[in-house]
Motif scaffolding. Structure first.
Motif, PDB file in Angstrom:
ATOM      1  N   ASP A   7       0.974  -1.324  -0.049  1.00  0.00           N
ATOM      2  CA  ASP A   7      -0.056   0.164   0.135  1.00  0.00           C
ATOM      3  C   ASP A   7       0.870   1.249  -0.016  1.00  0.00           C
ATOM      4  OD1 ASP A   7      -1.710   2.185   0.626  1.00  0.00           O
ATOM      5  OD2 ASP A   7      -2.843   0.990   1.798  1.00  0.00           O
ATOM      6  N   HIS A   8       1.147   1.893  -1.027  1.00  0.00           N
ATOM      7  CA  HIS A   8       1.899   2.922  -1.237  1.00  0.00           C
ATOM      8  C   HIS A   8       1.746   4.171  -0.450  1.00  0.00           C
ATOM      9  CE1 HIS A   8       3.188   0.400  -4.738  1.00  0.00           C
ATOM     10  NE2 HIS A   8       4.296   1.386  -4.667  1.00  0.00           N
ATOM     11  N   LEU A   9       0.233   4.399  -0.131  1.00  0.00           N
ATOM     12  CA  LEU A   9       0.084   5.594   0.538  1.00  0.00           C
ATOM     13  C   LEU A   9       0.339   5.499   1.847  1.00  0.00           C
ATOM     14  CD1 LEU A   9      -3.739   6.356  -0.716  1.00  0.00           C
ATOM     15  CD2 LEU A   9      -1.442   7.666  -1.130  1.00  0.00           C
ATOM     16  N   LYS A  10       0.459   4.151   2.562  1.00  0.00           N
ATOM     17  CA  LYS A  10       1.004   4.003   3.796  1.00  0.00           C
ATOM     18  C   LYS A  10       2.747   4.472   4.060  1.00  0.00           C
ATOM     19  CE  LYS A  10      -1.810   0.186   5.488  1.00  0.00           C
ATOM     20  NZ  LYS A  10      -1.763  -1.157   5.890  1.00  0.00           N
ATOM     21  N   TYR A  12       3.760   6.739   2.219  1.00  0.00           N
ATOM     22  CA  TYR A  12       3.748   8.241   2.232  1.00  0.00           C
ATOM     23  C   TYR A  12       3.463   8.705   3.680  1.00  0.00           C
ATOM     24  CZ  TYR A  12       4.098   8.710  -2.653  1.00  0.00           C
ATOM     25  OH  TYR A  12       4.673   8.530  -4.037  1.00  0.00           O
ATOM     26  N   GLY A  13       2.644   7.932   4.458  1.00  0.00           N
ATOM     27  CA  GLY A  13       2.034   8.325   5.719  1.00  0.00           C
ATOM     28  C   GLY A  13       3.131   8.278   6.685  1.00  0.00           C
ATOM     29  N   TYR A  16       5.384  11.345   6.487  1.00  0.00           N
ATOM     30  CA  TYR A  16       4.917  12.127   6.990  1.00  0.00           C
ATOM     31  C   TYR A  16       5.260  12.261   8.470  1.00  0.00           C
ATOM     32  CZ  TYR A  16       1.484  15.507   8.437  1.00  0.00           C
ATOM     33  OH  TYR A  16       0.763  16.858   8.904  1.00  0.00           O
ATOM     34  N   ALA A  89      -1.861  18.087   1.788  1.00  0.00           N
ATOM     35  CA  ALA A  89      -1.607  17.328   0.788  1.00  0.00           C
ATOM     36  C   ALA A  89      -2.742  16.616   0.099  1.00  0.00           C
ATOM     37  CB  ALA A  89      -0.848  15.803   1.410  1.00  0.00           C
ATOM     38  N   TYR A  91      -4.327  13.843  -2.592  1.00  0.00           N
ATOM     39  CA  TYR A  91      -4.441  12.819  -3.337  1.00  0.00           C
ATOM     40  C   TYR A  91      -5.459  12.440  -4.678  1.00  0.00           C
ATOM     41  CZ  TYR A  91      -4.741   7.671  -4.275  1.00  0.00           C
ATOM     42  OH  TYR A  91      -4.913   6.387  -4.984  1.00  0.00           O
ATOM     43  N   PRO A  93      -6.934   9.294  -7.205  1.00  0.00           N
ATOM     44  CA  PRO A  93      -6.893   8.067  -7.817  1.00  0.00           C
ATOM     45  C   PRO A  93      -6.547   8.414  -9.201  1.00  0.00           C
ATOM     46  CG  PRO A  93      -8.768   8.161  -6.501  1.00  0.00           C
ATOM     47  CD  PRO A  93      -8.272   9.626  -6.627  1.00  0.00           C
ATOM     48  N   ASP A  94      -5.766   7.301  -9.877  1.00  0.00           N
ATOM     49  CA  ASP A  94      -5.370   7.515 -11.321  1.00  0.00           C
ATOM     50  C   ASP A  94      -6.315   7.810 -12.339  1.00  0.00           C
ATOM     51  OD1 ASP A  94      -2.722   6.674 -10.502  1.00  0.00           O
ATOM     52  OD2 ASP A  94      -3.094   4.619 -11.033  1.00  0.00           O
ATOM     53  N   SER A  97      -6.719  11.532 -12.267  1.00  0.00           N
ATOM     54  CA  SER A  97      -5.658  12.632 -11.863  1.00  0.00           C
ATOM     55  C   SER A  97      -5.605  13.316 -13.227  1.00  0.00           C
ATOM     56  CB  SER A  97      -4.290  11.686 -11.925  1.00  0.00           C
ATOM     57  OG  SER A  97      -4.165  10.877 -12.870  1.00  0.00           O
TER      58      SER A  97
END
Length: 118
Positions: A7-10, A12-13, A16, A89, A91, A93-94, A97
């Motif tokens: 999970d790429h968002l994690k 980034y989390g 942060y 921030a 975000y 989704p693709d 975008s």
């Protein structure tokens, strides 16, 4: 961050969260999908484990080798040093975008009126 990161968002989390603790983060753009290089602290390792974030603890020599690889002008990679947590921030989704790049407040900055079905 390549396909081994679930999970790429994690990721980034955790970057942060680390910045909030006043620990600088190096964002390795285009290296394994945009990894983060963070000084090793047990608290950060524990937080990664709690959040289910894939990470590797590496030796300083290996970190320096990665940074040298990124510094090669023949590759499309960059190191961005992050020192402060952002205040905002965004975000998207693709599938949204491309739309988001053109969207303004109440109209479309690309010249077409906004459609209700979008």
């Amino acid at each position: 961050m390549d396909n081994s990161q679930k999970d790429h968002l994690k990721a980034y989390g955790i970057a942060y969260w680390t910045l909030e603790k006043e620990v600088p983060v190096e964002w390795l753009l285009n290296y394994r999908g945009g990894s983060f290089l963070i000084e090793h602290f047990q608290a950060i390792e524990q937080e990664c484990t709690i959040r289910g974030i894939t990470f590797n603890v590496i030796a300083d020599a290996q970190a320096n080798q990665i940074l040298m690889e990124i510094a090669d002008p023949e590759v499309n990679m960059e190191v961005v040093k992050l020192e402060k947590a952002p205040k905002i921030a965004v975000y998207a989704p693709d599938e949204l975008s491309a739309l988001g790049r053109c969207r303004g407040v109440g109209d479309d900055l690309c010249g077409d009126p906004l459609r209700a079905d979008l």
